[in-house]
Design an enzyme around this catalytic site. Structure first.
Site, PDB file in Angstrom:
ATOM      1  N   CYS A  51       0.820  -1.211   0.000  1.00  8.75           N
ATOM      2  CA  CYS A  51       0.000   0.000   0.000  1.00  8.75           C
ATOM      3  C   CYS A  51       0.855   1.262   0.000  1.00  8.75           C
ATOM      4  CB  CYS A  51      -0.887   0.021   1.254  1.00  8.75           C
ATOM      5  SG  CYS A  51       0.079   0.268   2.763  1.00  8.75           S
ATOM      6  N   GLY A 274     -22.269  17.490 -11.553  1.00  8.94           N
ATOM      7  CA  GLY A 274     -23.192  16.920 -12.551  1.00  8.94           C
ATOM      8  C   GLY A 274     -23.167  15.405 -12.514  1.00  8.94           C
ATOM      9  N   GLU A1165       0.063 -13.163  15.441  1.00  6.92           N
ATOM     10  CA  GLU A1165      -1.365 -13.372  15.668  1.00  6.92           C
ATOM     11  C   GLU A1165      -1.863 -12.985  17.066  1.00  6.92           C
ATOM     12  OE1 GLU A1165      -0.684 -17.448  14.271  1.00  6.92           O
ATOM     13  OE2 GLU A1165      -2.559 -17.205  13.196  1.00  6.92           O
TER      14      GLU A1165
HETATM   15  C1  LIG Z   1     -14.635   4.900  -4.363  1.00 10.18           C
HETATM   16  C2  LIG Z   1     -15.856   5.758  -4.493  1.00 10.18           C
HETATM   17  C3  LIG Z   1     -16.328   6.425  -3.372  1.00 10.18           C
HETATM   18  C4  LIG Z   1     -17.468   7.225  -3.480  1.00 10.18           C
HETATM   19  N1  LIG Z   1     -17.918   7.874  -2.380  1.00 10.18           N
HETATM   20  C5  LIG Z   1     -19.006   8.666  -2.460  1.00 10.18           C
HETATM   21  C6  LIG Z   1     -19.486   9.361  -1.329  1.00 10.18           C
HETATM   22  O1  LIG Z   1     -18.917   9.298  -0.231  1.00 10.18           O
HETATM   23  N2  LIG Z   1     -20.585  10.112  -1.472  1.00 10.18           N
HETATM   24  C7  LIG Z   1     -21.238  10.213  -2.660  1.00 10.18           C
HETATM   25  O2  LIG Z   1     -22.249  10.909  -2.731  1.00 10.18           O
HETATM   26  N3  LIG Z   1     -20.813   9.560  -3.751  1.00 10.18           N
HETATM   27  C8  LIG Z   1     -19.711   8.798  -3.688  1.00 10.18           C
HETATM   28  N4  LIG Z   1     -19.277   8.127  -4.795  1.00 10.18           N
HETATM   29  C9  LIG Z   1     -20.093   8.173  -6.012  1.00 10.18           C
HETATM   30  C10 LIG Z   1     -19.786   9.357  -6.917  1.00 10.18           C
HETATM   31  O3  LIG Z   1     -20.388  10.476  -6.412  1.00 10.18           O
HETATM   32  C11 LIG Z   1     -20.367   9.075  -8.267  1.00 10.18           C
HETATM   33  O4  LIG Z   1     -19.537   8.085  -8.817  1.00 10.18           O
HETATM   34  C12 LIG Z   1     -20.521  10.265  -9.213  1.00 10.18           C
HETATM   35  O5  LIG Z   1     -20.860   9.769 -10.475  1.00 10.18           O
HETATM   36  C13 LIG Z   1     -19.358  11.136  -9.317  1.00 10.18           C
HETATM   37  O6  LIG Z   1     -19.362  11.988 -10.476  1.00 10.18           O
HETATM   38  P1  LIG Z   1     -18.407  11.800 -11.769  1.00 10.18           P
HETATM   39  O7  LIG Z   1     -18.091  13.142 -12.273  1.00 10.18           O
HETATM   40  O8  LIG Z   1     -17.271  10.943 -11.456  1.00 10.18           O
HETATM   41  O9  LIG Z   1     -19.391  11.037 -12.714  1.00 10.18           O
HETATM   42  P2  LIG Z   1     -19.098  10.213 -14.073  1.00 10.18           P
HETATM   43  O10 LIG Z   1     -18.730   8.828 -13.691  1.00 10.18           O
HETATM   44  O11 LIG Z   1     -18.149  10.922 -14.960  1.00 10.18           O
HETATM   45  O12 LIG Z   1     -20.522  10.241 -14.711  1.00 10.18           O
HETATM   46  C14 LIG Z   1     -21.618   9.632 -14.105  1.00 10.18           C
HETATM   47  C15 LIG Z   1     -22.860   9.767 -15.004  1.00 10.18           C
HETATM   48  O13 LIG Z   1     -23.294  11.107 -15.030  1.00 10.18           O
HETATM   49  C16 LIG Z   1     -23.318  11.634 -16.342  1.00 10.18           C
HETATM   50  N5  LIG Z   1     -22.906  13.018 -16.237  1.00 10.18           N
HETATM   51  C17 LIG Z   1     -21.785  13.492 -15.643  1.00 10.18           C
HETATM   52  N6  LIG Z   1     -21.792  14.836 -15.652  1.00 10.18           N
HETATM   53  C18 LIG Z   1     -22.890  15.221 -16.283  1.00 10.18           C
HETATM   54  C19 LIG Z   1     -23.435  16.500 -16.615  1.00 10.18           C
HETATM   55  N7  LIG Z   1     -22.824  17.634 -16.294  1.00 10.18           N
HETATM   56  N8  LIG Z   1     -24.602  16.530 -17.276  1.00 10.18           N
HETATM   57  C20 LIG Z   1     -25.246  15.390 -17.612  1.00 10.18           C
HETATM   58  N9  LIG Z   1     -24.786  14.163 -17.319  1.00 10.18           N
HETATM   59  C21 LIG Z   1     -23.622  14.085 -16.671  1.00 10.18           C
HETATM   60  C22 LIG Z   1     -22.354  10.768 -17.110  1.00 10.18           C
HETATM   61  O14 LIG Z   1     -22.640  10.747 -18.489  1.00 10.18           O
HETATM   62  C23 LIG Z   1     -22.580   9.416 -16.460  1.00 10.18           C
HETATM   63  O15 LIG Z   1     -23.728   8.826 -16.978  1.00 10.18           O
HETATM   64  C24 LIG Z   1     -18.147   7.337  -4.728  1.00 10.18           C
HETATM   65  C25 LIG Z   1     -17.659   6.674  -5.855  1.00 10.18           C
HETATM   66  C26 LIG Z   1     -16.518   5.882  -5.743  1.00 10.18           C
HETATM   67  C27 LIG Z   1     -15.997   5.175  -6.957  1.00 10.18           C
HETATM   68  S1  FES Z   2      -0.983  -3.158   3.281  1.00  8.14           S
HETATM   69 FE1  FES Z   2       0.018  -1.460   4.153  1.00  8.14          FE
HETATM   70  S2  FES Z   2       1.975  -2.233   4.614  1.00  8.14           S
HETATM   71 FE2  FES Z   2       0.913  -3.986   3.929  1.00  8.14          FE
END
Ligand SMILES: Cc1cc2nc3c(=O)[nH]c(=O)nc-3n(C[C@H](O)[C@H](O)[C@H](O)COP(=O)(O)OP(=O)(O)OC[C@H]3O[C@@H](n4cnc5c(N)ncnc54)[C@H](O)[C@@H]3O)c2cc1C
Ligand code: FES
Length: 1218
Positions: A51, A274, A1165
């Site tokens: 990590c 968005g 352990e």
């Molecule tokens: C590890 C991880 C942790 C997360 N933790 C949280 C959390 O704590 N809280 C939380 O609320 N969410 C969380 N999420 C979810 C996250 O909010 C969503 O994945 C969200 O889609 C983020 O936006 P993006 O820009 O990455 O979207 P994208 O993945 O780029 O797009 C998502 C969708 O929205 C559409 N889209 C994007 N922007 C627009 C726009 N402006 N107009 C129209 N359509 C659009 C895209 O076409 C697609 O269909 C987490 C996700 C992951 C992977």
């Molecule tokens: S996973 Fe962090 S040191 Fe092994």
């Protein structure tokens, strides 16, 4: 601007025009290490090191943006990095040392200087700090605008990526390619893209600056649809400063609150507004909040712009969200946001909620809105509360809204498992009501203070105490892990880092989607038709019997005729790329005939589905002791599944060499088992089969017996195709196909005296073994023989049964059955306390093992340090004073409770099986005087190589820098014993010592003849005189008889490792959220060979156990599918989970103990058992919550104590209150 990113989610095309820095670029062993890397090394902030590059990058990015960060910024920067080894303490401290809040001297702090001086064995040349090498932003990107201003197109023939830079270009592309996928942060689309679940091209909007614009007007703030969460976090204070009136800023404040709970740095740097509104999640934090505030969304397409209230937002073809308008709050408007998740950070919400109320000067409601995420399918849920307009803000309103919410939520959900969500949603409203009431300064009899104060979150403190070594050599010193410098710079090699050979092929598994079924047909034609797919493998390709296993060979490499659990490998596809192999494997279709599965322990008991006969261990006359006990009670206690979740998943790389030689790099804890399975199932002799491991990225038992399931398939792919082959399990596959910690059910009858003496325990332990035996028998034997933990039970009968079910075959896991038995035992202690009116600590103290006691496995206890450790722990943690403080706290706080618990453990170290008590090493001296040490053990973060080098350094009288370990390989060390049971150093340390002693003996005449010459010269002279400078060391501990539970003879263990702990927790009574406030651990490790490594093991084991008893909730559904096979769904502890005050003391053992080497005791352990104090402290806190409602006495709280379980047991469900 520097941003930390998730490399698996950030599309490489999106990096166009940006400069990417990887860990190798931050610093490396050739050019020098960066301060971040060095600080991590100095603080022993890594174990397996897998990590580590991620942590380095997070901290490096933080420092680039904030050279003098606050402690909170430091913690926040690493919330998104998971470590399974360290327990995070040394990582937090390493990076906190950059914060002026810790020491205004920053890097010149004497603590840092002293640390370096105290560890002279480190090669300072390698870890020289070199700030100058920090990569500069490439000038061509700096001066040229071409990368930023020009539209870019990348294509591979199959996929085209468009990168517009203006809104107009973006809308035109949307119009031209109506079915194209719009990609912003890619945190949702990334998953679909990886699986090729989209048609048409990809349009990337992340570089459209118009979409990132934020502004403030008289009406409110507008936020660009393309703004990332972190960009928002930067911009909001600027916007806020422009709003004069305090009351107008309340929506901004609540937005900030939401952002502080939103995901983690790496996600916040990508996820856009968005994207969050359009991703279709019902638990989106931002969506829930914006549905509550009167948000207006601007939607644009090529044909123009329109605005709609967020509740009516529906996008047509080609439309996108360009911005959202969040109006300023009104003068008497109050708003709030909450989130409850399975883990405090890095977790999507179980339920989130937001509320807003506008209240007139006469304290009547003008408008009330409340919305919840995580409740309704696919959308944010809002209830119509307009009928409460004009109502007075008083307790009638509180209950009126509660009633409305309860009815509404029930109608949405109606499922039993959703009751917790409903209760939490109601609790949210109650909290909001309390907040507004407090702000309006309306009088109330309720204790709102404890409702509104956040859960304990004081600054982080720690203390590590141990004896300073008396010797002047390496043994006893805080030497750093030997692969530390290559780990912090990303140069450390793990299985998947083995460079690909030309023409290498990739393998992907086809897994069963049934728990139990006959396989009627497997159609591989769809996969084999794909260009680049080379082969399909199944059981027919293997030599009979096609199975592997450590005790009995009952685990088919591929299913044979019938599938026995969901996730079982049926076959494998071999293809030219990893991605193609995965896609082709998805095209293999399997026709099943369903058979009825047995999934749970209860079903197995009903159907008498067991592996082997019962195991029974009896000490004393249990019936007679029960009959004479003052109080007798009966009960049951259950423990859950725990996934190993080592950060490096299973992998193997196989190379076919001349004449049919097979060389396989594996991720196994036993090179012998991999070698034997590959040789047998592929028909290759052992001497032509080499298995190698350089190091593992964590094992914890999950790589003990399972590795052949991966290595055999990879070797088979190489043999069948004649090409090198590689199989790296995707995380979800790793979690699905592999067994976990055995769930256990204890059914007990207990007799106890009025003064708390444990007179009799009669207990049956049922473990869920899964579909195959694997290691279930010795694991159950361990649970049975170690059941009573650190407490002497006068008469004890433990009967164990291994239940056969149609689930993955559960396997070895740190503690090897011991934790599950002890969880049942600690439940018994808590219950004995409830029936006798004593505290559990008094019961424990009165029953602690002492010298002269007989353990039920037939061992006469000697040199027992438990009473000493208990005393030290009680005093050192100030238990008695803090118990009073906890009681006071609980009296004063209705909605928050604290709990404190002390527990003690004895851990049996040793292999009961005589054959397993052997270890071999090979030591070579080269003519430049350097030494190579090889042994049969596996380095997986526990510091085995480091300690073996310390042993060699002492025995040879050489500095550690002269000594090196390369890897573990069946070519150097044949027939090696598995590295498990905390026995690695006990077996291989002495082997290294013996080999070194042999060499020193051989060199003696030469060295005596030239005593003043340096070692290098002596070595050369010895070579001239034909002295052999390679020696093997074979450690054959004294013979011992095979342990027999029935006869109680033989040696179950070599010695015991003892420990005592005091843990304090705080819980939120309504939501079940919890935090460990403080932990004080006292452990007897004899004479520690390396206190830094050992303390790291203690902290890591404790935090792994903390996860086991709290957030690590893993369940199998009614069809037999494991529902939590992903890091998004399965919550191991993160940096915020660890005790806020974390103290470890290695207590000097006062006796002259004889252990396997240097009077040291094994540590991997045993300390995990100390984490039982977390759940017992939680029970104490929950007990206090129940007592205030008049519910006194014992209650059953199975493990893990999830937020849901805690809240349900507290029973303070606010919607039921009047
Ligand atoms: C590890 C991880 C942790 C997360 N933790 C949280 C959390 O704590 N809280 C939380 O609320 N969410 C969380 N999420 C979810 C996250 O909010 C969503 O994945 C969200 O889609 C983020 O936006 P993006 O820009 O990455 O979207 P994208 O993945 O780029 O797009 C998502 C969708 O929205 C559409 N889209 C994007 N922007 C627009 C726009 N402006 N107009 C129209 N359509 C659009 C895209 O076409 C697609 O269909 C987490 C996700 C992951 C992977
Ligand atoms: S996973 Fe962090 S040191 Fe092994």
């Amino acid at each position: 601007m520097h941003v930390a990113l998730d490399s698996c989610l950030f599309p490489v095309c999106a990096a166009h025009g940006k400069s990417v820095v990887t860990v190798e670029g931050v610093g490396n062993t050739d050019t020098g290490l960066h301060a971040v890397q060095r600080r991590l090394l100095e603080n022993h902030g890594l174990q397996c090191g897998f990590c580590t590059p991620g942590f380095v990058m997070s901290a490096f990015t933080l420092l680039r943006n904030h050279p003098a960060p606050s402690r909170r910024q430091v913690e926040r920067s690493i919330e998104g990095n998971l470590c399974r080894c360290t327990g995070y303490r040394p990582i937090i401290e390493a990076f906190s040392s950059f914060s002026p809040e810790v020491c205004p001297m920053g890097s010149q702090c004497c603590r840092n200087r002293d640390r370096l001086e105290k560890t002279p064995s480190v090669d300072k040349k390698l870890i020289a700090e070199n700030e100058d090498q920090v990569p500069i932003f490439p000038p061509e990107l700096q001066v040229s605008d071409a990368y930023r201003s020009g539209q870019a197109v990348f294509g591979s023939g199959e996929i085209t990526w468009y990168r517009p830079v203006s809104l107009r270009q973006l809308l035109q592309l949307r119009d031209t390619f109506p079915s194209a996928l719009l990609v912003m942060g890619n945190t949702t689309t990334g998953f679909a893209i990886k699986k090729h679940e989209f048609d048409g091209p990809l349009i990337y909007g992340g570089d459209v600056t118009e979409l990132k614009r934020c502004d403030v007007t008289d009406v409110g703030i507008t936020v660009g649809g393309g703004c990332t969460m972190n960009e928002l976090e930067e911009q909001l204070p600027v916007l806020e400063a422009k709003v004069k009136e305090e009351w107008k800023r309340r929506h901004i404040n609540v937005f900030n609150e939401m952002l502080s709970r939103y995901a983690v740095q790496q996600i916040r740097n990508c996820a856009t507004v968005g994207g969050s509104l359009c991703c279709g999640r019902n638990d989106s934090d931002i969506s829930t909040l914006l549905h509550t505030l009167p948000t207006v969304v601007t939607i644009a397409s090529l044909s123009g712009e329109r605005t709609v209230p967020i509740q009516n937002m529906k996008l047509g073809k080609g439309e996108i969200i360009t911005k959202v308008l969040i109006p300023h709050s009104e003068k008497r408007e109050y708003s709030w946001y909450w989130k409850v998740a399975g883990r405090r950070s890095f977790s999507l919400a179980i339920v989130n909620g937001a509320a807003s109320a506008t209240i007139g000067t006469d304290n009547t409601v003008t408008r009330l809105r409340i919305s919840f995420g995580g409740i309704a399918k696919g959308k944010v849920y809002s209830t119509d509360l307009t009928s409460f307009n004009k109502k007075k803000w008083n307790d009638d309103l509180l209950h009126g809204v509660l009633g409305r919410l309860t009815a509404a939520l029930e109608s949405v959900n109606g499922q039993q498992e959703d009751k917790y969500r409903e209760a939490v949603a109601s609790a949210f409203w109650f909290k909001f009501y309390a907040k507004v009431t407090t702000e309006l300064q309306l009088s109330t009899a309720n204790d709102y203070q404890s409702l509104l104060t956040p859960l304990y979150r004081e600054g982080y403190h720690s203390r590590q105490t141990h004896e300073q070594p008396t010797s002047t050599d390496a043994v006893g010193r805080e030497t750093r892990v030997k692969h530390g410098d290559v780990a912090v710079s990303g140069q450390a090699m793990y299985a998947d880092d083995v460079p690909a050979e030309k023409g290498e092929l990739s393998v992907a598994l086809v897994l069963s989607t049934k728990a139990r079924a006959k396989i009627l047909n497997v159609d591989t034609s769809g996969a084999l038709m794909m260009e680049g797919v080379r082969a399909y493998l199944d059981h027919r390709d293997l030599a009979a019997p096609g199975t592997h296993g450590t005790i009995i060979k009952d685990q088919p490499i591929f299913a044979i005729g019938e599938v026995l659990f969901w996730g079982q490998p049926i076959g494998a596809v071999v293809a030219e790329t990893r991605e193609l192999a995965v896609r082709a494997a998805a095209k293999v279709s399997v026709l099943y005939e369903d058979l009825e599965p047995i999934l749970t322990i209860q079903e197995a008991i009903e159907k008498e589905s067991y592996f082997g006969p019962p195991m029974e261990m009896v000490e004393g006359d249990v019936e007679a002791a029960l009959a004479k006990s003052d109080v007798v009670f009966q009960g049951e206690y259950a423990t859950g599944l725990q996934d190993h979740m080592y950060i490096e998943p299973h992998a193997a790389v196989a190379r076919l060499r001349e004449g049919g030689e097979m060389e396989v790099t594996v991720t196994g804890q036993s090179i012998r088992h991999d070698q034997e399975a590959i040789a047998e199932l592929l028909g290759i002799p052992n001497h032509k089969t080499t298995v190698r491991v350089k190091r593992l990225g964590g094992g914890f038992g999950g790589k003990e017996s399972i590795s052949p399931a991966v290595s055999v398939i990879t070797a088979l792919a190489a043999k069948k195709t004649g090409k090198s082959a590689r199989l790296v399990l995707p995380r979800e596959v790793d979690m699905a196909f592999k067994g976990k910690r055995h769930p256990m059910l204890g059914v007990y009858k207990v007799g106890v005296s009025n003064d708390g003496i444990l007179e009799a325990i009669d207990v049956k332990l049922y473990s869920n073994a899964g579909y195959a035996v694997d290691l279930s028998w010795p694991i159950l034997e361990n649970a049975v023989t170690s059941f009573e933990s650190g407490y002497k039970v006068r008469a004890l009968r433990v009967v164990g049964r291994a239940c056969k079910t149609h689930t993955a075959s559960n396997t070895a896991f740190r503690g090897f059955g011991h934790p599950q038995g002890v969880l049942v035992m600690e439940d018994i202690v808590t219950r004995a306390a409830a029936v006798t009116g004593l505290t559990p600590e008094v019961i424990r103290e009165r029953n602690l093992y002492k010298d002269g006691d007989m353990a039920p496995c037939g061992t006469l206890m000697k040199n027992v340090t438990l009473p000493l450790l208990w005393r030290e722990c009680k005093q050192g943690s100030h238990y008695e004073q803090r118990l009073k403080d906890v009681e006071d706290f609980n009296k004063q706080n209705r909605w928050k409770k604290r709990g404190i618990a002390m527990t003690a453990t004895k851990y049996a170290v040793g292999f009961g099986l005589p054959t397993y008590n052997q270890g071999a090493a090979l030591v070579n001296i080269y003519l430049d005087g350097t030494v190579l040490v090889e042994h049969g053990g596996i380095e997986m973060g526990q510091g085995l190589n480091t300690k073996c080098i310390q042993v060699a350094s002492r025995t040879l009288g050489l500095p550690e820098e002269k000594i090196y370990t390369w890897e573990s390989s069946t070519r150097e060390i044949p027939n090696a014993i598995v590295t498990a049971g905390s026995m690695g150093f006990d077996l291989y340390g002495p082997a290294v010592k013996i080999a070194c002693e042999t060499l020193i003996e051989r060199l003696k005449p030469v060295r005596e003849a030239m005593p003043d010459d340096p070692w290098e010269k002596q070595v050369k002279a010895a070579f001239q005189q034909r002295v052999p400078m390679s020696a093997t060391g074979y450690n054959r501990p004294p013979d011992k008889d095979h342990f027999s539970m029935a006869k109680k003879n033989g040696n179950k263990q070599d010695y015991f490792t003892y420990g005592a702990v005091c843990t304090e927790v705080e819980i939120d009574v309504l939501t079940g959220e919890n935090q460990v406030v403080r932990t004080d651990i006292f452990v007897d490790l004899g004479s520690s060979v390396n206190p830094a490594v050992d303390i790291g093991q203690i902290e890591g084991a404790y935090v792994m156990g903390l996860g086991m008893v709290t957030s690590e909730d893993m369940r199998v559904n009614a069809e037999g599918q494991n529902m939590h096979c992903s890091p998004l769904l399965y919550k191991i502890p993160s940096v915020t989970s660890v005790p806020r005050s974390f103290n470890v003391t290695l207590v000097k053992n006062p006796y002259d103990i004889k252990t396997n080497i240097y009077s040291s005791k094994s540590v991997g352990e045993p300390p995990l058992i100390l984490s039982m104090s977390v759940i017992t402290a939680i029970k104490h806190a929950v007990g206090a919550a129940r007592a205030q409602q008049g519910q006194e006495g014992y209650f059953r709280m199975d493990s893990p104590a999830t937020v849901q379980r805690i809240a349900e047991l507290c029973g303070e469900q606010i919607h039921t209150k009047k």
